[in-house]
Scaffold this motif. Structure first.
Motif, short mmCIF file in Angstrom:
data_model
loop_
_atom_site.label_atom_id
_atom_site.label_comp_id
_atom_site.label_asym_id
_atom_site.label_seq_id
_atom_site.Cartn_x
_atom_site.Cartn_y
_atom_site.Cartn_z
N ARG A 62 0.83 -1.21 0.00
CA ARG A 62 0.00 0.00 0.00
C ARG A 62 0.86 1.25 0.00
N LEU A 63 1.90 1.24 0.83
CA LEU A 63 2.78 2.42 0.88
C LEU A 63 3.52 2.59 -0.43
N GLY A 64 3.92 1.49 -1.04
CA GLY A 64 4.61 1.58 -2.32
C GLY A 64 3.72 2.11 -3.39
N ASN A 65 2.45 1.68 -3.40
CA ASN A 65 1.50 2.16 -4.39
C ASN A 65 1.16 3.62 -4.19
N GLU A 66 1.05 4.05 -2.95
CA GLU A 66 0.69 5.44 -2.66
C GLU A 66 1.82 6.39 -3.04
N THR A 67 3.05 6.02 -2.75
CA THR A 67 4.18 6.91 -3.08
C THR A 67 4.45 6.94 -4.57
N GLY A 68 4.10 5.88 -5.28
CA GLY A 68 4.30 5.84 -6.73
C GLY A 68 3.30 6.68 -7.48
N ASN A 69 2.14 6.94 -6.91
CA ASN A 69 1.08 7.71 -7.57
C ASN A 69 1.25 9.21 -7.43
#
Length: 70
Positions: A62-69
């Motif tokens: 989730r953290l990886g997806n949020e920072t990538g967006n």
């Protein structure tokens, strides 16, 4: 797993701080040795570890997806 760690820490603190004497220490030690070798406890600990690992992986994703967006 946190509950198991808390109980282990509590037990260690009690053993180290208790003034009940050697007999009580030996009793606690026997119970601990019996419990740590219990297959039911090992199964529960393994399941708890697997759930904790899955939760950590989920949070990392989730953290990886949020920072990538951003």
């Amino acid at each position: 797993m946190a509950k198991l760690s808390f109980l282990a820490g509590f037990g260690a603190g009690y053993v180290l701080g208790a003034k009940a004497g050697r007999e009580r220490y030996e009793q606690i030690r026997r119970v601990y040795n019996h419990a740590k070798d219990d297959p039911r406890l090992q199964t529960a600990a393994g399941m708890a570890q697997a759930r904790a690992d899955a939760a950590v992986d989920s949070v990392k994703n989730r953290l990886g997806n949020e920072t990538g967006n951003k």
